[in-house]
Design an enzyme around this catalytic site. Structure first.
Site, PDB file in Angstrom:
ATOM      1  N   ASP A  12      84.502  68.910  58.936  1.00 43.05           N
ATOM      2  CA  ASP A  12      84.600  67.685  59.721  1.00 43.05           C
ATOM      3  C   ASP A  12      85.817  67.835  60.633  1.00 43.05           C
ATOM      4  O   ASP A  12      86.283  68.954  60.892  1.00 43.05           O
ATOM      5  CB  ASP A  12      84.605  66.426  58.826  1.00 43.05           C
ATOM      6  CG  ASP A  12      85.893  66.263  58.025  1.00 43.05           C
ATOM      7  OD1 ASP A  12      86.780  67.141  58.107  1.00 43.05           O
ATOM      8  OD2 ASP A  12      86.022  65.238  57.318  1.00 43.05           O
ATOM      9  N   HIS A  13      86.351  66.730  61.106  1.00 44.97           N
ATOM     10  CA  HIS A  13      87.460  66.775  62.065  1.00 44.97           C
ATOM     11  C   HIS A  13      88.805  67.078  61.405  1.00 44.97           C
ATOM     12  O   HIS A  13      89.787  67.294  62.104  1.00 44.97           O
ATOM     13  CB  HIS A  13      87.572  65.415  62.778  1.00 44.97           C
ATOM     14  CG  HIS A  13      87.726  64.284  61.803  1.00 44.97           C
ATOM     15  ND1 HIS A  13      86.634  63.703  61.187  1.00 44.97           N
ATOM     16  CD2 HIS A  13      88.808  63.665  61.296  1.00 44.97           C
ATOM     17  CE1 HIS A  13      87.064  62.758  60.356  1.00 44.97           C
ATOM     18  NE2 HIS A  13      88.378  62.725  60.397  1.00 44.97           N
ATOM     19  N   CYS A  69      86.703  70.005  54.638  1.00 41.51           N
ATOM     20  CA  CYS A  69      87.077  68.662  55.082  1.00 41.51           C
ATOM     21  C   CYS A  69      88.496  68.423  54.569  1.00 41.51           C
ATOM     22  O   CYS A  69      89.155  69.369  54.131  1.00 41.51           O
ATOM     23  CB  CYS A  69      86.070  67.587  54.659  1.00 41.51           C
ATOM     24  SG  CYS A  69      86.054  67.111  52.927  1.00 41.51           S
ATOM     25  N   GLY A  70      88.984  67.204  54.620  1.00 45.80           N
ATOM     26  CA  GLY A  70      90.369  66.962  54.237  1.00 45.80           C
ATOM     27  C   GLY A  70      90.656  67.366  52.807  1.00 45.80           C
ATOM     28  O   GLY A  70      91.593  68.114  52.520  1.00 45.80           O
ATOM     29  N   THR A  71      89.847  66.875  51.893  1.00 47.58           N
ATOM     30  CA  THR A  71      89.993  67.220  50.477  1.00 47.58           C
ATOM     31  C   THR A  71      89.004  68.280  50.021  1.00 47.58           C
ATOM     32  O   THR A  71      89.143  68.824  48.928  1.00 47.58           O
ATOM     33  CB  THR A  71      89.744  65.980  49.604  1.00 47.58           C
ATOM     34  OG1 THR A  71      88.413  65.505  49.886  1.00 47.58           O
ATOM     35  CG2 THR A  71      90.764  64.885  49.881  1.00 47.58           C
ATOM     36  N   GLY A  72      87.977  68.507  50.807  1.00 42.22           N
ATOM     37  CA  GLY A  72      86.864  69.365  50.388  1.00 42.22           C
ATOM     38  C   GLY A  72      85.834  68.613  49.570  1.00 42.22           C
ATOM     39  O   GLY A  72      84.741  69.135  49.322  1.00 42.22           O
ATOM     40  N   GLN A  73      86.143  67.405  49.178  1.00 45.00           N
ATOM     41  CA  GLN A  73      85.287  66.694  48.223  1.00 45.00           C
ATOM     42  C   GLN A  73      84.086  66.025  48.884  1.00 45.00           C
ATOM     43  O   GLN A  73      82.941  66.189  48.419  1.00 45.00           O
ATOM     44  CB  GLN A  73      86.118  65.639  47.474  1.00 45.00           C
ATOM     45  CG  GLN A  73      87.312  66.190  46.706  1.00 45.00           C
ATOM     46  CD  GLN A  73      86.942  67.004  45.481  1.00 45.00           C
ATOM     47  OE1 GLN A  73      85.789  67.049  45.070  1.00 45.00           O
ATOM     48  NE2 GLN A  73      87.925  67.653  44.884  1.00 45.00           N
ATOM     49  N   GLY A  74      84.330  65.279  49.926  1.00 47.35           N
ATOM     50  CA  GLY A  74      83.219  64.531  50.526  1.00 47.35           C
ATOM     51  C   GLY A  74      82.147  65.442  51.091  1.00 47.35           C
ATOM     52  O   GLY A  74      80.947  65.229  50.884  1.00 47.35           O
ATOM     53  N   HIS A 102      79.654  82.678  37.467  1.00 50.95           N
ATOM     54  CA  HIS A 102      79.008  81.897  36.405  1.00 50.95           C
ATOM     55  C   HIS A 102      78.033  80.841  36.908  1.00 50.95           C
ATOM     56  O   HIS A 102      77.050  80.553  36.235  1.00 50.95           O
ATOM     57  CB  HIS A 102      80.076  81.207  35.543  1.00 50.95           C
ATOM     58  CG  HIS A 102      80.792  82.147  34.625  1.00 50.95           C
ATOM     59  ND1 HIS A 102      81.600  81.732  33.591  1.00 50.95           N
ATOM     60  CD2 HIS A 102      80.828  83.516  34.592  1.00 50.95           C
ATOM     61  CE1 HIS A 102      82.105  82.782  32.958  1.00 50.95           C
ATOM     62  NE2 HIS A 102      81.661  83.877  33.552  1.00 50.95           N
ATOM     63  N   ASN A 103      78.325  80.260  38.056  1.00 53.98           N
ATOM     64  CA  ASN A 103      77.502  79.141  38.532  1.00 53.98           C
ATOM     65  C   ASN A 103      76.575  79.527  39.678  1.00 53.98           C
ATOM     66  O   ASN A 103      75.811  78.690  40.148  1.00 53.98           O
ATOM     67  CB  ASN A 103      78.390  77.967  38.982  1.00 53.98           C
ATOM     68  CG  ASN A 103      79.458  77.628  37.961  1.00 53.98           C
ATOM     69  OD1 ASN A 103      80.653  77.706  38.256  1.00 53.98           O
ATOM     70  ND2 ASN A 103      79.068  77.295  36.743  1.00 53.98           N
ATOM     71  N   ARG A 136      73.346  84.918  30.331  1.00 56.25           N
ATOM     72  CA  ARG A 136      73.413  83.564  29.792  1.00 56.25           C
ATOM     73  C   ARG A 136      73.738  82.545  30.885  1.00 56.25           C
ATOM     74  O   ARG A 136      73.359  81.375  30.787  1.00 56.25           O
ATOM     75  CB  ARG A 136      74.445  83.481  28.664  1.00 56.25           C
ATOM     76  CG  ARG A 136      75.897  83.619  29.097  1.00 56.25           C
ATOM     77  CD  ARG A 136      76.835  83.634  27.897  1.00 56.25           C
ATOM     78  NE  ARG A 136      78.239  83.558  28.283  1.00 56.25           N
ATOM     79  CZ  ARG A 136      78.967  84.580  28.729  1.00 56.25           C
ATOM     80  NH1 ARG A 136      78.405  85.762  28.877  1.00 56.25           N
ATOM     81  NH2 ARG A 136      80.237  84.416  29.040  1.00 56.25           N
ATOM     82  N   HIS A 137      74.397  83.008  31.935  1.00 57.01           N
ATOM     83  CA  HIS A 137      74.734  82.087  33.029  1.00 57.01           C
ATOM     84  C   HIS A 137      73.483  81.707  33.819  1.00 57.01           C
ATOM     85  O   HIS A 137      73.396  80.599  34.353  1.00 57.01           O
ATOM     86  CB  HIS A 137      75.782  82.713  33.942  1.00 57.01           C
ATOM     87  CG  HIS A 137      77.017  83.120  33.201  1.00 57.01           C
ATOM     88  ND1 HIS A 137      77.820  82.204  32.563  1.00 57.01           N
ATOM     89  CD2 HIS A 137      77.559  84.345  32.964  1.00 57.01           C
ATOM     90  CE1 HIS A 137      78.818  82.838  31.973  1.00 57.01           C
ATOM     91  NE2 HIS A 137      78.684  84.136  32.192  1.00 57.01           N
ATOM     92  N   ARG A 140      71.826  78.736  32.304  1.00 56.99           N
ATOM     93  CA  ARG A 140      72.499  77.475  32.614  1.00 56.99           C
ATOM     94  C   ARG A 140      72.263  77.056  34.067  1.00 56.99           C
ATOM     95  O   ARG A 140      72.075  75.869  34.348  1.00 56.99           O
ATOM     96  CB  ARG A 140      73.996  77.611  32.307  1.00 56.99           C
ATOM     97  CG  ARG A 140      74.233  77.827  30.821  1.00 56.99           C
ATOM     98  CD  ARG A 140      75.588  78.415  30.513  1.00 56.99           C
ATOM     99  NE  ARG A 140      75.685  78.718  29.081  1.00 56.99           N
ATOM    100  CZ  ARG A 140      76.606  79.516  28.558  1.00 56.99           C
ATOM    101  NH1 ARG A 140      77.521  80.083  29.334  1.00 56.99           N
ATOM    102  NH2 ARG A 140      76.619  79.749  27.259  1.00 56.99           N
TER     103      ARG A 140
HETATM  104  C1  RB5 Z   1      88.584  62.377  56.805  1.00 57.37           C
HETATM  105  O1  RB5 Z   1      89.734  61.660  57.129  1.00 57.37           O
HETATM  106  C2  RB5 Z   1      88.546  62.637  55.304  1.00 57.37           C
HETATM  107  O2  RB5 Z   1      88.186  61.488  54.631  1.00 57.37           O
HETATM  108  C3  RB5 Z   1      87.573  63.765  55.012  1.00 57.37           C
HETATM  109  O3  RB5 Z   1      87.962  64.910  55.701  1.00 57.37           O
HETATM  110  C4  RB5 Z   1      87.476  64.208  53.559  1.00 57.37           C
HETATM  111  O4  RB5 Z   1      88.728  64.383  52.982  1.00 57.37           O
HETATM  112  C5  RB5 Z   1      86.567  63.421  52.724  1.00 57.37           C
HETATM  113  O5  RB5 Z   1      86.260  63.776  51.576  1.00 57.37           O
END
Ligand code: RB5
Length: 149
Positions: A12-13, A69-74, A102-103, A136-137, A140
């Site tokens: 993302d940005h 992305c910022g955290t990689g999570q979203g 493994h995954n 085994r992996h 799973r």
């Molecule tokens: C964008 O500001 C931020 O929310 C996005 O990059 C990310 O961290 C979301 O998971």
């Protein structure tokens, strides 16, 4: 894995420069890189880019994908909604190696506001150097696939 190594990158940005640095690094390692952007830092929505990258992998156009992305999570959450995608967020090299071994992860997500550029490139190297161990992996991973319906 086919001998032709093609990988999709997106973000993302939050940090398009890190994505471009990763793309250049992967190219140096001999991969064909498909950089699907975005090409400007204008505010955007990470689900768009996570899904777009994931479709490239799920379709077989690319063997692997790396997203930022910022955290990689979203962006990881969005990618994992696409059938056939196994994407993990990694902030360390051990996890990056293990999600391949493994995954059988086919996508890696990195938080640009979590790790610096040097560690991000080491994480990429760990991910790309590892191979799925099967055995085994595989049992799973098949159980994960069964959850997709
Ligand atoms: C964008 O500001 C931020 O929310 C996005 O990059 C990310 O961290 C979301 O998971």
């Amino acid at each position: 894995m086919s001998t032709h190594k093609r990988i999709v990158v997106s973000s993302d940005h939050a940090d398009i420069e890190l994505r471009k640095t990763i793309a250049a690094h992967i190219t140096e390692r001999g991969w064909e890189v498909i950089d699907i952007g975005p090409m400007t830092s204008e505010s955007t929505h990470y689900p768009i880019h996570g899904e777009a990258a994931a479709q490239r992998v799920a379709s077989g156009d690319c063997q692997l994908g790396i997203i930022v992305c910022g955290t990689g999570q979203g962006i990881m959450m969005a990618a994992n909604k696409v059938k056939g995608i196994r994407c993990g967020v990694c902030s360390d090299t051990f996890s990056a190696r293990m999600i391949r071994q493994h995954n059988d992860a086919n996508m890696l997500s990195i938080g640009a506001r979590v790790v610096g550029e040097g560690l991000a490139l080491d994480i990429v190297d760990a991910f790309l150097s590892a191979e799925f161990e099967g055995g085994r992996h595989a049992t799973r991973v098949d159980m994960i696939k069964a959850l997709e319906g």
